[in-house]
Structures are given as structure tokens and as C-alpha cells.
Design a protein around this motif. Sequence first.
Motif, PDB file in Angstrom:
ATOM      1  N   GLU A 125      -3.521  -5.023  -6.021  1.00 16.50           N
ATOM      2  CA  GLU A 125      -4.822  -4.393  -5.790  1.00 16.50           C
ATOM      3  C   GLU A 125      -4.689  -2.881  -5.611  1.00 16.50           C
ATOM      4  O   GLU A 125      -5.557  -2.111  -6.030  1.00 16.50           O
ATOM      5  CB  GLU A 125      -5.477  -5.010  -4.553  1.00 16.50           C
ATOM      6  N   HIS A 126      -3.588  -2.440  -4.998  1.00 20.11           N
ATOM      7  CA  HIS A 126      -3.392  -1.017  -4.709  1.00 20.11           C
ATOM      8  C   HIS A 126      -2.392  -0.360  -5.660  1.00 20.11           C
ATOM      9  O   HIS A 126      -1.849   0.703  -5.345  1.00 20.11           O
ATOM     10  CB  HIS A 126      -2.899  -0.848  -3.268  1.00 20.11           C
ATOM     11  N   ALA A 127      -2.169  -0.965  -6.816  1.00 17.79           N
ATOM     12  CA  ALA A 127      -1.103  -0.500  -7.710  1.00 17.79           C
ATOM     13  C   ALA A 127      -1.291   0.950  -8.148  1.00 17.79           C
ATOM     14  O   ALA A 127      -0.325   1.718  -8.210  1.00 17.79           O
ATOM     15  CB  ALA A 127      -1.007  -1.414  -8.930  1.00 17.79           C
ATOM     16  N   THR A 128      -2.515   1.355  -8.457  1.00 13.74           N
ATOM     17  CA  THR A 128      -2.734   2.734  -8.902  1.00 13.74           C
ATOM     18  C   THR A 128      -2.438   3.724  -7.777  1.00 13.74           C
ATOM     19  O   THR A 128      -1.832   4.776  -8.007  1.00 13.74           O
ATOM     20  CB  THR A 128      -4.170   2.920  -9.403  1.00 13.74           C
ATOM     21  N   GLU A 129      -2.846   3.397  -6.553  1.00 10.56           N
ATOM     22  CA  GLU A 129      -2.554   4.269  -5.413  1.00 10.56           C
ATOM     23  C   GLU A 129      -1.049   4.363  -5.176  1.00 10.56           C
ATOM     24  O   GLU A 129      -0.519   5.440  -4.887  1.00 10.56           O
ATOM     25  CB  GLU A 129      -3.236   3.733  -4.154  1.00 10.56           C
ATOM     26  N   ILE A 130      -0.364   3.234  -5.285  1.00 15.07           N
ATOM     27  CA  ILE A 130       1.089   3.219  -5.085  1.00 15.07           C
ATOM     28  C   ILE A 130       1.774   4.051  -6.164  1.00 15.07           C
ATOM     29  O   ILE A 130       2.675   4.851  -5.882  1.00 15.07           O
ATOM     30  CB  ILE A 130       1.607   1.767  -5.093  1.00 15.07           C
ATOM     31  N   ALA A 131       1.333   3.875  -7.404  1.00 13.83           N
ATOM     32  CA  ALA A 131       1.934   4.623  -8.512  1.00 13.83           C
ATOM     33  C   ALA A 131       1.699   6.123  -8.379  1.00 13.83           C
ATOM     34  O   ALA A 131       2.461   6.924  -8.933  1.00 13.83           O
ATOM     35  CB  ALA A 131       1.369   4.129  -9.839  1.00 13.83           C
ATOM     36  N   SER A 132       0.659   6.510  -7.648  1.00 13.05           N
ATOM     37  CA  SER A 132       0.306   7.924  -7.502  1.00 13.05           C
ATOM     38  C   SER A 132       1.033   8.615  -6.356  1.00 13.05           C
ATOM     39  O   SER A 132       0.895   9.830  -6.184  1.00 13.05           O
ATOM     40  CB  SER A 132      -1.209   8.056  -7.289  1.00 13.05           C
ATOM     41  N   VAL A 133       1.813   7.867  -5.569  1.00 16.50           N
ATOM     42  CA  VAL A 133       2.566   8.476  -4.470  1.00 16.50           C
ATOM     43  C   VAL A 133       3.615   9.425  -5.054  1.00 16.50           C
ATOM     44  O   VAL A 133       4.348   9.052  -5.977  1.00 16.50           O
ATOM     45  CB  VAL A 133       3.248   7.392  -3.611  1.00 16.50           C
ATOM     46  N   PRO A 134       3.721  10.653  -4.558  1.00 21.41           N
ATOM     47  CA  PRO A 134       4.742  11.575  -5.065  1.00 21.41           C
ATOM     48  C   PRO A 134       6.137  10.968  -4.966  1.00 21.41           C
ATOM     49  O   PRO A 134       6.504  10.396  -3.942  1.00 21.41           O
ATOM     50  CB  PRO A 134       4.603  12.792  -4.141  1.00 21.41           C
ATOM     51  N   GLY A 135       6.892  11.082  -6.038  1.00 21.33           N
ATOM     52  CA  GLY A 135       8.247  10.558  -6.048  1.00 21.33           C
ATOM     53  C   GLY A 135       8.393   9.183  -6.662  1.00 21.33           C
ATOM     54  O   GLY A 135       9.514   8.731  -6.895  1.00 21.33           O
ATOM     55  N   VAL A 136       7.275   8.504  -6.934  1.00 17.99           N
ATOM     56  CA  VAL A 136       7.364   7.189  -7.574  1.00 17.99           C
ATOM     57  C   VAL A 136       7.699   7.381  -9.045  1.00 17.99           C
ATOM     58  O   VAL A 136       7.025   8.130  -9.759  1.00 17.99           O
ATOM     59  CB  VAL A 136       6.049   6.396  -7.415  1.00 17.99           C
ATOM     60  N   GLY A 137       8.756   6.699  -9.500  1.00 23.86           N
ATOM     61  CA  GLY A 137       9.187   6.825 -10.888  1.00 23.86           C
ATOM     62  C   GLY A 137       8.570   5.786 -11.793  1.00 23.86           C
ATOM     63  O   GLY A 137       8.048   6.092 -12.863  1.00 23.86           O
ATOM     64  N   THR A 190       0.861  -1.184   0.000  1.00 21.54           N
ATOM     65  CA  THR A 190       0.000   0.000   0.000  1.00 21.54           C
ATOM     66  C   THR A 190       0.899   1.235   0.000  1.00 21.54           C
ATOM     67  O   THR A 190       2.110   1.133   0.259  1.00 21.54           O
ATOM     68  CB  THR A 190      -0.909   0.046   1.245  1.00 21.54           C
ATOM     69  N   PRO A 191       0.341   2.416  -0.244  1.00 21.96           N
ATOM     70  CA  PRO A 191       1.157   3.636  -0.173  1.00 21.96           C
ATOM     71  C   PRO A 191       1.841   3.830   1.174  1.00 21.96           C
ATOM     72  O   PRO A 191       2.895   4.466   1.248  1.00 21.96           O
ATOM     73  CB  PRO A 191       0.134   4.742  -0.450  1.00 21.96           C
ATOM     74  N   ARG A 192       1.275   3.270   2.238  1.00 18.20           N
ATOM     75  CA  ARG A 192       1.883   3.419   3.569  1.00 18.20           C
ATOM     76  C   ARG A 192       3.291   2.832   3.618  1.00 18.20           C
ATOM     77  O   ARG A 192       4.129   3.279   4.405  1.00 18.20           O
ATOM     78  CB  ARG A 192       1.008   2.745   4.633  1.00 18.20           C
ATOM     79  N   ASP A 193       3.544   1.825   2.783  1.00 21.61           N
ATOM     80  CA  ASP A 193       4.858   1.181   2.797  1.00 21.61           C
ATOM     81  C   ASP A 193       5.962   2.082   2.261  1.00 21.61           C
ATOM     82  O   ASP A 193       7.145   1.756   2.383  1.00 21.61           O
ATOM     83  CB  ASP A 193       4.811  -0.115   1.982  1.00 21.61           C
ATOM     84  N   LEU A 194       5.586   3.188   1.652  1.00 16.80           N
ATOM     85  CA  LEU A 194       6.574   4.146   1.144  1.00 16.80           C
ATOM     86  C   LEU A 194       6.723   5.351   2.069  1.00 16.80           C
ATOM     87  O   LEU A 194       7.519   6.247   1.792  1.00 16.80           O
ATOM     88  CB  LEU A 194       6.170   4.625  -0.258  1.00 16.80           C
ATOM     89  N   HIS A 195       5.972   5.350   3.170  1.00 17.51           N
ATOM     90  CA  HIS A 195       5.926   6.533   4.029  1.00 17.51           C
ATOM     91  C   HIS A 195       7.295   6.879   4.603  1.00 17.51           C
ATOM     92  O   HIS A 195       7.727   8.042   4.559  1.00 17.51           O
ATOM     93  CB  HIS A 195       4.926   6.319   5.164  1.00 17.51           C
ATOM     94  N   ALA A 196       8.002   5.880   5.151  1.00 17.76           N
ATOM     95  CA  ALA A 196       9.295   6.156   5.783  1.00 17.76           C
ATOM     96  C   ALA A 196      10.280   6.746   4.783  1.00 17.76           C
ATOM     97  O   ALA A 196      11.050   7.661   5.111  1.00 17.76           O
ATOM     98  CB  ALA A 196       9.859   4.878   6.398  1.00 17.76           C
ATOM     99  N   LEU A 197      10.250   6.244   3.562  1.00 18.57           N
ATOM    100  CA  LEU A 197      11.150   6.765   2.536  1.00 18.57           C
ATOM    101  C   LEU A 197      10.772   8.185   2.140  1.00 18.57           C
ATOM    102  O   LEU A 197      11.641   9.033   1.923  1.00 18.57           O
ATOM    103  CB  LEU A 197      11.119   5.856   1.311  1.00 18.57           C
TER     104      LEU A 197
END
Length: 241
Positions: free
Chosen positions: A85-97, A58-65
Motif C-alpha cells: 500500500e505504501h510502496a510509492t512512499e517507500i520508493a521515494s525515501v532518499p537512498g532507496v535503490g 512504511t517509510p518510517r521503517d527505514l528511519h534508523a538506517l
Amino acid sequence: MAPKHKFAAREAVVRWLQETGHEPLVRVNAGDSPYQADDLAALGSLRVAGVIVPKVNTPRDLHALRVGWPAATLFPLIETAQGLEHATEIASVPGVGQLLLGALDLHADCGIDYPHPALLEHARLGLVLASRCAGIVAPIDTPHPAVREFEEVAKYARAFARPGFAGKLCIHPGQIASVADAFRPSEEQLQWARADGRCARGRLGECPAGAHCGIARARRPMARRLRPGDTALRGVPQMRR
């Protein structure tokens, strides 16, 4: 990687970065492991092109970074049903390339023997659509697990060079050339992409086919694929989970 080897692996990566001055993508441990914080601390002020983050659900897994390294470009590995299942939300996190597909772990997470064609097709299309919806670069395909089957690597790389992918992960330096060749635009594609904006039915902007126009499709590889001489994700030391 066994926990007893993680410290030595981390030291080797840091030493390699210090000695070479290269700026690669570095894979750290997953966010739910006790090792990611130490990975990020060890990297410190070293310059890297981006951070590969495994087991992003989920996007939460990128929070610490995002908090500890806000300028980093992130490359989440989608390796679980929840991540897919959460791929679109993950891709939408700022900084995801880009999104990366980890098919072996995805199969294991789903309890399905590898390779399962339907699961692979579903996962691949899911990442292509998620990347498109989030407005990021096309995703990177899963690595070929047989390290030295270079002809098989080339075959699968060619198969997925066109359907929405920008590259393919490599797990051995010997795979890089085959992957780079498969994703490098052909001269014919480049000629189409350099066309002057006209097609058989008029100017590109007025073409009733719109995005389906051959010229429009041909231009996309120039933005999303490798330039001549480039490779996908280069064979550099990685901190593995």
C-alpha cells in the motif's frame, strides 16, 4: 532463522566481508526486531554495496538506517499488504535503490495460499508503478521458492524479464545463471537500443508514438537490466531475520 543462530550468522557475515573484501548487498534484520541495531553496529565501517531491509511497511521503517547509515543504498523488501500500500512512499525515501518483492511472506500476511496469480500480478504491477513514480530503477522480482528446480527458475525469470522488472532474487547459487541469462538483453535488443534514433516515422524525438516507439522501449533494458556477465543479487551470505 531461529534467534539462537542469529549471532553466529552475523559473525560469519562480518568475517566473510573482512576476509574477501567484497562489497555485496547485505540483508539485515527487520526494523521491528531486536537485532537490527546489532546488525548495523557489527557492519560498522565495512564497505557494502547496499543494505536489504526486510518487512518494510512504511517509510518510517527505514528511519534508523537513514540516520545511522546515511550513505547506504537501501533495498526495501515489500512483503506485506501495508508495504504494498505504501510502496510509492517507500520508493521515494532518499537512498532507496530498488524495491524487492517478497511474495511468500506477502501471501502469508494476507492469509492467502501461495501462489495466488491475482495477488502476484497485483503486487508485481504495484512495485513497477511505484518504482516508476518514484523515479528509481525497476524492481526485483520475488525468488522462486523451490531451491533446486532450476528449469522452473529459468521459466519464471524469462516470464518477468520484460514486464518492468530488472532482475529476480535468488535463494540458491544454482539459480543465478538462469536469472542472469533471462535478464541479459539479447543481441537483437542491443542492436535496437544502439539504433541512431530513427524509426519508420522519422526521428525518435519527433515520433508521434513517443515513449511507445520500439526504439524507445528497446533502450530501457540497457539502463535497467544486467550487463553481460553480471548477475542479479549475487549468492552471498546474508543476515536473515
